[in-house]
Design a protein around this motif. Structure first.
Motif, short mmCIF file in Angstrom:
data_model
loop_
_atom_site.label_atom_id
_atom_site.label_comp_id
_atom_site.label_asym_id
_atom_site.label_seq_id
_atom_site.Cartn_x
_atom_site.Cartn_y
_atom_site.Cartn_z
N ARG A 59 -33.33 -5.51 104.08
CA ARG A 59 -34.28 -4.40 104.19
C ARG A 59 -33.78 -3.17 103.42
NH1 ARG A 59 -34.74 -3.55 110.45
NH2 ARG A 59 -35.71 -1.62 109.72
N LEU A 60 -34.71 -2.47 102.81
CA LEU A 60 -34.39 -1.22 102.10
C LEU A 60 -34.41 -0.07 103.10
CD1 LEU A 60 -36.49 -1.71 98.84
CD2 LEU A 60 -34.01 -1.95 99.10
N ASP A 61 -33.39 -0.05 103.95
CA ASP A 61 -33.31 0.94 105.03
C ASP A 61 -31.91 1.55 105.01
OD1 ASP A 61 -33.36 2.44 107.31
OD2 ASP A 61 -34.13 0.84 108.61
N HIS A 62 -31.85 2.86 104.77
CA HIS A 62 -30.55 3.52 104.66
C HIS A 62 -29.94 3.86 106.02
CE1 HIS A 62 -33.54 6.81 104.85
NE2 HIS A 62 -32.63 7.41 105.56
N THR A 63 -30.63 3.54 107.12
CA THR A 63 -30.10 3.88 108.44
C THR A 63 -29.39 2.71 109.11
OG1 THR A 63 -32.16 3.26 109.59
CG2 THR A 63 -31.97 5.53 108.77
N ILE A 64 -29.40 1.53 108.49
CA ILE A 64 -28.74 0.35 109.05
C ILE A 64 -27.76 -0.23 108.02
CG2 ILE A 64 -30.71 -0.20 110.53
CD1 ILE A 64 -31.47 -2.38 108.51
N ALA A 65 -26.92 -1.15 108.49
CA ALA A 65 -25.94 -1.78 107.59
C ALA A 65 -26.59 -2.91 106.81
CB ALA A 65 -24.74 -2.28 108.38
N VAL B 242 -27.68 -4.97 103.26
CA VAL B 242 -26.85 -5.41 102.14
C VAL B 242 -26.63 -4.28 101.14
CG1 VAL B 242 -26.79 -6.94 100.13
CG2 VAL B 242 -27.48 -7.84 102.36
N TRP B 243 -27.69 -3.54 100.84
CA TRP B 243 -27.59 -2.48 99.84
C TRP B 243 -26.70 -1.35 100.32
CZ3 TRP B 243 -29.49 -5.30 96.32
CH2 TRP B 243 -30.56 -6.15 96.59
N VAL B 244 -26.81 -1.00 101.59
CA VAL B 244 -25.96 0.05 102.15
C VAL B 244 -24.50 -0.37 102.14
CG1 VAL B 244 -25.38 1.28 104.28
CG2 VAL B 244 -27.77 1.10 103.57
N VAL B 245 -24.24 -1.62 102.52
CA VAL B 245 -22.87 -2.12 102.55
C VAL B 245 -22.27 -2.18 101.15
CG1 VAL B 245 -21.42 -4.12 103.07
CG2 VAL B 245 -23.21 -3.43 104.68
N ILE B 246 -23.03 -2.71 100.19
CA ILE B 246 -22.51 -2.85 98.83
C ILE B 246 -22.22 -1.48 98.21
CG2 ILE B 246 -23.09 -3.54 96.47
CD1 ILE B 246 -24.54 -5.95 97.62
N ILE B 247 -23.22 -0.59 98.28
CA ILE B 247 -23.06 0.74 97.66
C ILE B 247 -22.03 1.57 98.42
CG2 ILE B 247 -24.21 2.89 97.07
CD1 ILE B 247 -26.80 1.24 96.72
N TYR C 212 -27.15 15.86 110.78
CA TYR C 212 -28.59 16.10 110.82
C TYR C 212 -29.44 14.99 110.21
CZ TYR C 212 -26.95 20.79 111.90
OH TYR C 212 -26.31 21.86 112.49
N THR C 213 -28.84 13.89 109.81
CA THR C 213 -29.63 12.78 109.27
C THR C 213 -29.23 11.48 109.97
OG1 THR C 213 -28.13 12.05 107.49
CG2 THR C 213 -29.57 13.94 107.03
N GLU C 214 -30.00 10.45 109.72
CA GLU C 214 -29.73 9.14 110.31
C GLU C 214 -29.16 8.16 109.27
OE1 GLU C 214 -33.26 7.73 112.16
OE2 GLU C 214 -33.29 9.28 113.70
N ILE C 215 -28.69 8.68 108.15
CA ILE C 215 -28.10 7.82 107.13
C ILE C 215 -26.89 7.09 107.71
CG2 ILE C 215 -26.91 7.81 104.89
CD1 ILE C 215 -28.63 10.16 104.06
N HIS C 216 -26.78 5.81 107.43
CA HIS C 216 -25.69 5.00 107.98
C HIS C 216 -24.34 5.52 107.48
CE1 HIS C 216 -23.27 1.45 109.02
NE2 HIS C 216 -24.23 1.16 109.85
N PHE C 217 -23.34 5.47 108.38
CA PHE C 217 -22.06 6.08 108.01
C PHE C 217 -21.33 5.33 106.90
CE2 PHE C 217 -21.22 3.37 111.75
CZ PHE C 217 -20.16 2.58 111.29
N PHE C 218 -21.74 4.13 106.56
CA PHE C 218 -21.16 3.44 105.41
C PHE C 218 -21.41 4.21 104.11
CE2 PHE C 218 -20.97 -1.24 107.00
CZ PHE C 218 -19.95 -0.88 107.86
N MET C 219 -22.47 5.05 104.11
CA MET C 219 -22.86 5.77 102.89
C MET C 219 -22.13 7.11 102.73
SD MET C 219 -24.98 3.94 101.16
CE MET C 219 -25.64 5.17 100.05
N TYR C 220 -21.40 7.54 103.74
CA TYR C 220 -20.81 8.88 103.69
C TYR C 220 -19.85 9.05 102.51
CZ TYR C 220 -22.58 9.56 108.47
OH TYR C 220 -23.38 9.68 109.58
N ALA C 221 -19.00 8.07 102.27
CA ALA C 221 -18.04 8.18 101.17
C ALA C 221 -18.75 8.26 99.83
CB ALA C 221 -17.07 7.01 101.19
N THR C 222 -19.81 7.48 99.65
CA THR C 222 -20.56 7.50 98.40
C THR C 222 -21.22 8.86 98.19
OG1 THR C 222 -21.00 5.13 98.57
CG2 THR C 222 -22.43 6.40 97.10
N ILE C 223 -21.83 9.39 99.24
CA ILE C 223 -22.47 10.70 99.14
C ILE C 223 -21.45 11.77 98.78
CG2 ILE C 223 -23.66 12.50 100.47
CD1 ILE C 223 -24.99 10.20 102.07
#
Length: 359
Positions: free
Chosen positions: A86-92, A94-99, A310-321
Motif C-alpha cells: 500500500r502507498l501509505d506513509h503511516t504504516i510499515a 514496503v516503500w516506507v521500509v525501503i526508503i 504533529y503528523t502520523e508519518i511512520h517513524f521509519f521515515m524520520y531519518a530520511t526526512i
C-alpha cells in the motif's frame, strides 16, 4: 537491555541490574579499549546466533504440532506477512521500509563513531570494504532469524499463557523464555549472548566518546600532547561516560517504554538524519559551506521533531526526512553565505587563468 535480561532471569531488582551491567561494561572498556570492544563483539556473534537458533528449536519441539504447525499458525495470524504494498506513509509498507531504512541504515555507516572506529582498525581500505560487505550479507539472515523468533514466541505464549507475566516489558520476554525452558547451562550461555549483544553497544559508545573528546577536541586545542597522558585521559573519560550512561538508564527506568528498539529508531531519526545529511553534503557536492551545513543540521532536527509530534508519518521515515532536510537547506544556504573554501580557490584559479589568456 542487558539489565532487563538479568532482572527477568534472576528476579533481582532492575536498578541493581543497571548498576551491575553499567559497571561491568565500563570496567572492561577501560581496561581493554578497542581490542576489548572488537573481540567481545566477535564472541557475541557466535553465542547470540547460536542461542537464537537453539531457542527456535526448543519452541518448535514444545508447541503443539511441531515447527510446521508453528509456521502455519503464525501465517494464519498474519505474523509472517512481510510485504505490504500500500502507498501509505503511516504504516510499515514496503516503500516506507525501503526508503526509510535505507537512510536509517546509512546513519551509523556514514556518521557514527562507534562504527567508523571499526573501519580505522583495519589494515587497509580494501579490508574495511570487505568488513562492510560481510556485515551487509550477514544482516539479512540474522534479522530474519530474530523476527522469526519473535513470531515463534508469540505463538508459544498463546499456547502457554500462564507462563507469561503480563506486567513484563516486551524486551524481557525472550530472557524469561530462556530461563523457563532451557537447561540451566544452556540458559546461562544464551543469556550471556544477550548480555554481550547489548553490552557491545555500550562498550562501543564509551570507547568512541572518549576517543572523540581526546582526538577531535583536546588534541585540536592543545598541541604536543604526550601519548601516555592522552591514553590516561581517554580512560578517565571512559569512566565518566560510563557513570553518565548508567545514571541515565536508572533515570529512564520508571518510564513505561514499550519497546527500546522503537525508541532508538525515533531518536536516531531525530539526530542521525541530520548527520547523514552533513555527510552527504561533504561527499556529493562541493558547493556547501560550514555555516550553511550547520544550519541545515539544526533545521533537520526541528523538522523531524515537528513530524514526530504533529503528523502520523511512520517513524521509519524520520531519518530520511532529517537527511533530505539537512541536505537541501544546507545547500540552499550556500547562496546566503557564499561559496565554500574549496570553491573560492577554484574561482580564484579560473580568474587567474582567464587573466593569463587575456594577457
Amino acid at each position: 537491555l542487558p539489565a532487563l535480561a538479568l532482572s527477568a532471569a534472576t528476579g533481582v531488582d532492575i536498578n541493581y541490574c543497571h548498576l551491575a551491567m553499567g559497571n561491568l561494561s565500563t570496567i572492561y572498556t577501560f581496561l581493554g579499549g578497542m581490542a576489548a570492544v572488537i573481540w567481545t563483539d566477535v564472541a557475541q556473534v557466535f553465542v547470540l546466533m547460536g542461542g537464537a537458533l537453539l531457542c527456535l528449536g526448543v519452541i518448535g519441539s514444545e508447541v503443539e504440532g511441531g515447527f510446521s504447525s508453528l509456521l502455519s499458525e503464525a501465517y494464519d495470524q498474519d505474523k509472517l506477512h512481510m510485504f505490504n504494498w500500500r502507498l501509505d506513509h503511516t504504516i510499515a509498507s514496503v516503500w516506507v521500509v525501503i526508503i526509510g531504512q535505507f537512510v536509517a541504515s546509512a546513519v551509523p555507516y556514514c556518521s557514527d563513531q562507534t562504527v567508523i572506529q571499526r573501519y580505522l582498525t583495519t589494515p587497509s581500505e580494501k579490508k574495511a570494504r570487505q568488513a562492510i560487505w560481510t556485515n551487509a550479507f550477514m544482516t539479512f539472515p540474522a534479522t530474519l532469524t530474530f523476527c522469526l523468533l519473535g513470531s515463534a514466541l508469540y505463538i508459544f505464549y498463546q499456547q502457554n499463557p500462564g507462563d507469561l507475566d503480563p506486567t513484563l516489558k516486551t524486551d524481557a520476554t525472550l530472557p524469561l523464555f530462556i530461563v523457563q525452558n532451557l537447561p540451566a547451562g544452556l540458559a546461562g550461555l544464551v543469556l550471556a549472548g544477550i548480555f554481550a549483544a547489548s553490552m557491545s553497544s555500550l562498550d562501543s559508545s564509551l570507547n568512541s566518546l572518549s576517543t572523540v573528546v581526546v582526538t577531535d577536541y583536546y588534541r585540536r586545542f592543545k598541541k604536543n600532547v604526550e601519548e601516555r597522558f592522552a591514553l590516561n585521559l581517554a580512560r578517565g573519560l571512559t569512566i565518566f561516560f560510563g557513570v553518565v550512561g548508567t545514571s541515565t538508564a536508572l533515570a529512564i527506568e520508571p518510564f513505561n517504554i514499550r519497546s527500546l528498539l522503537d525508541l532508538y529508531i525515533r531518536i536516531l531519526g531525530l539526530i542521525g538524519g541530520g548527520l547523514t545529511g552533513l555527510f552527504s553534503l561533504g561527499i556529493f557536492t562541493q558547493r556547501a559551506n560550514g555555516v550553511g551545513a550547520l544550519i541545515g543540521a539544526i533545521s533537520s532536527a526541528f523538522v523531524v521533531y515537528y513530524v514526530q509530534a504533529y503528523t502520523e508519518i511512520h517513524f521509519f521515515m524520520y531519518a530520511t526526512i532529517g537527511a533530505v532536510t539537512c541536505f537541501v537547506i544546507g545547500y540552499l544556504f550556500r547562496l546566503v553565505f557564499g561559496p565554500a573554501v574549496g570553491e573560492k580557490r577554484n574561482i580564484q584559479g579560473l580568474t587567474l587563468k582567464t587573466l593569463n589568456r587575456e594577457e
